[in-house]
Design a protein around this motif. Structure first.
Motif, PDB file in Angstrom:
ATOM      1  N   LEU A 320       0.819  -1.222   0.000  1.00 57.87           N
ATOM      2  CA  LEU A 320       0.000   0.000   0.000  1.00 57.87           C
ATOM      3  C   LEU A 320       0.849   1.266   0.000  1.00 57.87           C
ATOM      4  O   LEU A 320       0.325   2.366  -0.207  1.00 57.87           O
ATOM      5  CB  LEU A 320      -0.909   0.006   1.245  1.00 57.87           C
ATOM      6  N   SER A 321       2.131   1.139   0.257  1.00 58.72           N
ATOM      7  CA  SER A 321       2.986   2.290   0.533  1.00 58.72           C
ATOM      8  C   SER A 321       2.902   3.427  -0.491  1.00 58.72           C
ATOM      9  O   SER A 321       2.767   4.599  -0.109  1.00 58.72           O
ATOM     10  CB  SER A 321       4.440   1.823   0.685  1.00 58.72           C
ATOM     11  N   GLY A 376       5.737   6.349   2.322  1.00 58.45           N
ATOM     12  CA  GLY A 376       5.368   6.300   0.900  1.00 58.45           C
ATOM     13  C   GLY A 376       6.466   6.751  -0.036  1.00 58.45           C
ATOM     14  O   GLY A 376       6.235   6.970  -1.218  1.00 58.45           O
ATOM     15  N   THR A 377       7.689   6.877   0.465  1.00 60.86           N
ATOM     16  CA  THR A 377       8.816   7.302  -0.367  1.00 60.86           C
ATOM     17  C   THR A 377       9.573   6.081  -0.873  1.00 60.86           C
ATOM     18  O   THR A 377       9.468   4.982  -0.314  1.00 60.86           O
ATOM     19  CB  THR A 377       9.782   8.193   0.433  1.00 60.86           C
ATOM     20  N   THR A 378      10.374   6.296  -1.908  1.00 55.27           N
ATOM     21  CA  THR A 378      11.158   5.180  -2.448  1.00 55.27           C
ATOM     22  C   THR A 378      12.203   4.717  -1.424  1.00 55.27           C
ATOM     23  O   THR A 378      12.443   3.517  -1.272  1.00 55.27           O
ATOM     24  CB  THR A 378      11.862   5.600  -3.745  1.00 55.27           C
ATOM     25  N   GLU A 379      12.810   5.691  -0.707  1.00 62.49           N
ATOM     26  CA  GLU A 379      13.790   5.308   0.325  1.00 62.49           C
ATOM     27  C   GLU A 379      13.121   4.502   1.434  1.00 62.49           C
ATOM     28  O   GLU A 379      13.699   3.554   1.968  1.00 62.49           O
ATOM     29  CB  GLU A 379      14.457   6.539   0.929  1.00 62.49           C
ATOM     30  N   GLY A 380      11.881   4.888   1.766  1.00 66.82           N
ATOM     31  CA  GLY A 380      11.155   4.173   2.815  1.00 66.82           C
ATOM     32  C   GLY A 380      10.871   2.733   2.433  1.00 66.82           C
ATOM     33  O   GLY A 380      11.064   1.805   3.223  1.00 66.82           O
ATOM     34  N   VAL A 381      10.402   2.528   1.198  1.00 68.52           N
ATOM     35  CA  VAL A 381      10.116   1.160   0.741  1.00 68.52           C
ATOM     36  C   VAL A 381      11.411   0.355   0.650  1.00 68.52           C
ATOM     37  O   VAL A 381      11.441  -0.833   1.001  1.00 68.52           O
ATOM     38  CB  VAL A 381       9.388   1.203  -0.627  1.00 68.52           C
ATOM     39  N   TRP A 382      12.492   1.000   0.185  1.00 68.82           N
ATOM     40  CA  TRP A 382      13.788   0.308   0.111  1.00 68.82           C
ATOM     41  C   TRP A 382      14.206  -0.153   1.512  1.00 68.82           C
ATOM     42  O   TRP A 382      14.566  -1.323   1.718  1.00 68.82           O
ATOM     43  CB  TRP A 382      14.841   1.255  -0.462  1.00 68.82           C
ATOM     44  N   SER A 448      20.053  -0.406   6.618  1.00 67.73           N
ATOM     45  CA  SER A 448      18.643  -0.113   6.375  1.00 67.73           C
ATOM     46  C   SER A 448      18.190   1.074   7.218  1.00 67.73           C
ATOM     47  O   SER A 448      17.379   1.895   6.762  1.00 67.73           O
ATOM     48  CB  SER A 448      17.793  -1.343   6.698  1.00 67.73           C
ATOM     49  N   LYS A 449      18.694   1.174   8.444  1.00 62.90           N
ATOM     50  CA  LYS A 449      18.329   2.319   9.273  1.00 62.90           C
ATOM     51  C   LYS A 449      18.873   3.616   8.668  1.00 62.90           C
ATOM     52  O   LYS A 449      18.269   4.673   8.819  1.00 62.90           O
ATOM     53  CB  LYS A 449      18.855   2.125  10.699  1.00 62.90           C
ATOM     54  N   TRP A 450      19.999   3.494   8.020  1.00 68.31           N
ATOM     55  CA  TRP A 450      20.564   4.650   7.311  1.00 68.31           C
ATOM     56  C   TRP A 450      19.551   5.153   6.270  1.00 68.31           C
ATOM     57  O   TRP A 450      19.248   6.342   6.181  1.00 68.31           O
ATOM     58  CB  TRP A 450      21.872   4.221   6.649  1.00 68.31           C
ATOM     59  N   ALA A 451      19.043   4.218   5.469  1.00 69.56           N
ATOM     60  CA  ALA A 451      18.052   4.585   4.446  1.00 69.56           C
ATOM     61  C   ALA A 451      16.760   5.073   5.089  1.00 69.56           C
ATOM     62  O   ALA A 451      16.100   5.988   4.568  1.00 69.56           O
ATOM     63  CB  ALA A 451      17.780   3.380   3.546  1.00 69.56           C
ATOM     64  N   SER A 455      14.783   8.575   4.470  1.00 69.14           N
ATOM     65  CA  SER A 455      13.373   8.702   4.068  1.00 69.14           C
ATOM     66  C   SER A 455      12.603   9.580   5.051  1.00 69.14           C
ATOM     67  O   SER A 455      11.732  10.353   4.659  1.00 69.14           O
ATOM     68  CB  SER A 455      12.719   7.321   3.973  1.00 69.14           C
ATOM     69  N   PHE A 456      12.932   9.492   6.350  1.00 70.60           N
ATOM     70  CA  PHE A 456      12.235  10.311   7.340  1.00 70.60           C
ATOM     71  C   PHE A 456      12.572  11.793   7.147  1.00 70.60           C
ATOM     72  O   PHE A 456      11.705  12.652   7.269  1.00 70.60           O
ATOM     73  CB  PHE A 456      12.624   9.884   8.766  1.00 70.60           C
TER      74      PHE A 456
END
Length: 645
Positions: A320-321, A376-382, A448-451, A455-456
């Motif tokens: 859904l992101s 809902g960002t690409t970095e967030g989904v990554w 992943s936390k870096w990404a 995104s945040f």
């Protein structure tokens, strides 16, 4: 001979059910049962790897959609839904938990009525195997199957140590394989009705697994898990009805293709499905069911926490992101996820039960994945996808290892793991790899936390950045504390007998190797597994989220891990070392193992952490966290659903 993807995914869904029947029929532990589990399990794993590789090697967008006419299948699914409802009603009557009957009927009967009345939208493919499905198939096929194989040896030891629990290991092992089959079914289903059916199978299976021992605590915890998941199932059922009866759509891909700016009403079913995902992924205020699941034997904990149950929720949120960016539903998801990440990481500091620390850690990491998906960002989904990958492998390994340590030491308390590196060196080494995989550079969770942080920041969410910073600090604290207990050697430093069966090492060794491989392969994993998911989800080519500078920084971190200890050793060459005794509230006896107390008696030295439970424990934090998050969820659901009409 090339096997079609449809035949392969059909095998993945159905064959675990066949294995489950065989496991149930073989009542006692035997070579035959081991053979069926290992051969059947590895057959499923090989098929899952084959499907994953074939789909991920495709270029552009996948078009693997199947089964448009499904009348026979639909009849079987309707029968299955009736069976699930019957199981819930029977056991609820038996244990006088009548509220579960109500929730089960509210979720199931309207859906069945729609199916029987012929109002269900038909004519669309029911199965869809895209890049995200392929990655999830690999996770379930690899991690989930290894847990099932591990469980065969574990349950034999479990009943040797728990003679007060009736041996129903055949039933337990059968449920594990049913769970795996349902997960495959859910992952590859595009039809919302089919997703709902497999969703409910996982709810009932987790309920039965948690209640395995039939103790009062197990029964109460299992019904808590049941009603929370049935509540989420009710939300999913309402979304399913809205999609079919009002919007004229039957598939998840059709729902996610709608642009919210052009039709805000679409956010109602999206919000209801997101709500169901929050319950499934044990976000606050629905976290207590996952904590209660600790009462069950370790393999069920590993399966619920790593590869199956909780991953369903975050998997659905990732689907859904792209629709959540800039919406109030996205705000709801990010706030709940960020708050869960922060609060659960604080709670993990306050407990010493190893499985409970892992449980809070799971809830915390799921909160981070949820928050990432909500942006809902690409970095967030990554970041969310990479976190799922690394978390599944690391957490599965940690749960299984804690179970083996408990069998060897008769305790799973972190404080009793003091000097584990001497007591049980093999299991200690595996634990260290698993713990490092959860928080230390260059392992993937940190990448992943870096990404996630990126995104945040890009989403201008100040509170999310604060949640991530302080939550990560708490995470570092409890993992470093546990790591220190394992490596510190002061008292009782003698080796114990390691009774871990070889059948369990079949699972532990591959998982340990996989964590190390993933540590070095994460740039390739990003290119091959995660970038295609982004391209397909956002319908365009997304630039690489992890660029060359990020890889260089990670490589520097890897180099530092080796350079610091080697450099320290080189600097110490030729210098006279000085032995420093531990400072204690008495007189050190000189061997750093004992001290003299105020009565002149020699006592063994023991180091213990202070958990500040009077000021900072579960009693102080858990209830307020649940109340705050419940208020947030209720208010935001009213705003989102009310505003859309």
């Amino acid at each position: 001979m090339t096997i079609s993807i449809l035949k392969a995914v059909s095998f993945l869904i159905l064959f675990p059910f066949v294995i489950a029947v065989l496991m149930f029929c073989i009542r006692n532990s035997s070579l035959l049962r081991n053979f069926v589990a290992i051969v059947g399990g590895f057959s499923v794993m090989a098929t899952a790897i084959m499907v994953g590789i074939r789909v991920l090697s495709m270029k552009g967008t996948t078009h693997n959609t199947y089964l448009t006419a499904t009348a026979p299948h639909d009849h079987i699914i309707m029968g299955g839904e009736l069976l699930l409802m019957g199981i819930v009603i029977f056991l609820s009557l038996k244990y006088k938990k009548y509220y579960a009957i109500l929730l089960s009927m509210i979720g199931t009967i309207p859906v069945l009525a729609m199916d029987f009345s012929g109002y269900t939208v038909e004519g669309y493919a029911h199965i869809r195997v895209d890049f995200l499905s392929a990655v999830m198939i690999l996770i379930v096929g690899f991690v989930g199957i290894l847990i099932c194989i591990y469980a065969v040896g574990y349950m034999k030891d479990y009943h040797n140590h728990h003679t007060d629990v009736e041996d129903r290991s055949n039933y337990f092992l059968a449920l594990l394989f049913v769970f795996v089959g349902a997960m495959f079914g859910l992952i590859v289903s595009d039809n919302l009705g089919w997703i709902y059916f497999f969703w409910e199978i996982t709810s009932v299976c987790s309920f039965l697994l948690i209640g395995y021992t039939r103790t009062e605590e197990a029964i109460n915890n299992s019904f808590r898990a049941l009603w929370m998941n049935l509540l989420g199932g009710c939300g999913f059922a309402v979304a399913l009805l809205i999609c079919n009866l009002r919007m004229g759509i039957a598939n998840l891909s059709q729902l996610t293709a709608i642009i919210p700016r052009q039709n805000m009403f679409v956010m109602v079913p999206v919000t209801l499905i997101a709500f169901a995902a929050l319950t499934k992924s044990a976000q606050f205020p629905f976290s207590r069911w996952l904590l209660g699941a600790m009462v069950a034997p370790t393999p069920s904990s590993a399966l619920l926490h790593s590869a199956t149950m909780v991953k369903i929720g975050v998997y659905m949120l990732i689907r859904l992101s792209p629709m959540l960016k800039g919406t109030f539903t996205g705000v709801m998801i990010t706030v709940i996820g960020g708050f869960t990440f922060f609060a659960a990481s604080l709670l993990a500091i306050t407990v010493s039960d190893g499985k409970k620390v892992l449980a809070y850690s799971t809830i915390s990491n799921l909160g981070l994945i949820t928050a990432c998906a909500g942006t809902g960002t690409t970095e967030g989904v990554w970041a969310a996808t990479m976190l799922i990958l690394f978390h599944a492998v690391s957490k599965s390994l940690l749960f299984q290892t804690v179970g083996d340590i408990e069998n060897c030491m008769h305790s799973r308390d972190v404080e009793d793991m003091h000097g584990l590196i001497i007591k049980l060196p093999k299991l200690a080494f595996i634990m260290i790899i698993g713990i490092c995989g959860m928080f230390m550079a260059p392992f993937g969770m940190l990448v992943s936390k870096w990404a996630a942080l990126k995104s945040f920041v890009d989403s201008n969410s100040v509170w999310l950045v604060l949640f991530l910073v302080f939550g990560s600090g708490s995470t570092l604290f409890y993992w470093a504390k546990w790591l220190g207990k394992i490596c510190t050697v002061i008292h009782q430093s003698y080796e114990l007998e390691d009774i871990t069966p070889k059948s369990e090492m079949i699972s532990l060794v591959p998982l340990t190797c996989m964590i190390i491989i993933m540590c070095f392969a994460f740039p390739k994993m990003s290119d091959i597994m995660v970038q295609p998911i982004l391209n397909e989800a956002f319908h365009k080519n997304i630039p690489n989220v992890i660029g060359g500078s990020d890889v260089i920084i990670m490589m520097i971190m890897v180099a530092m891990i080796f350079a610091i200890p080697i450099g320290s050793r080189l600097l110490a060459i030729g210098k006279k070392s000085k032995m420093t005794m531990s400072y204690v509230a008495g007189v050190n006896a000189g061997d750093d193992r004992h001290y003299i107390d105020s009565f002149g008696k020699e006592r063994p030295l023991y180091m213990s952490n202070w958990y500040m439970t009077e000021y900072f424990g579960e009693d102080k934090l858990l209830a307020p966290s649940i109340v705050i998050s419940a208020i947030i969820v209720i208010v935001m659901l009213i705003i989102v659903c009310g505003g859309a009409f």
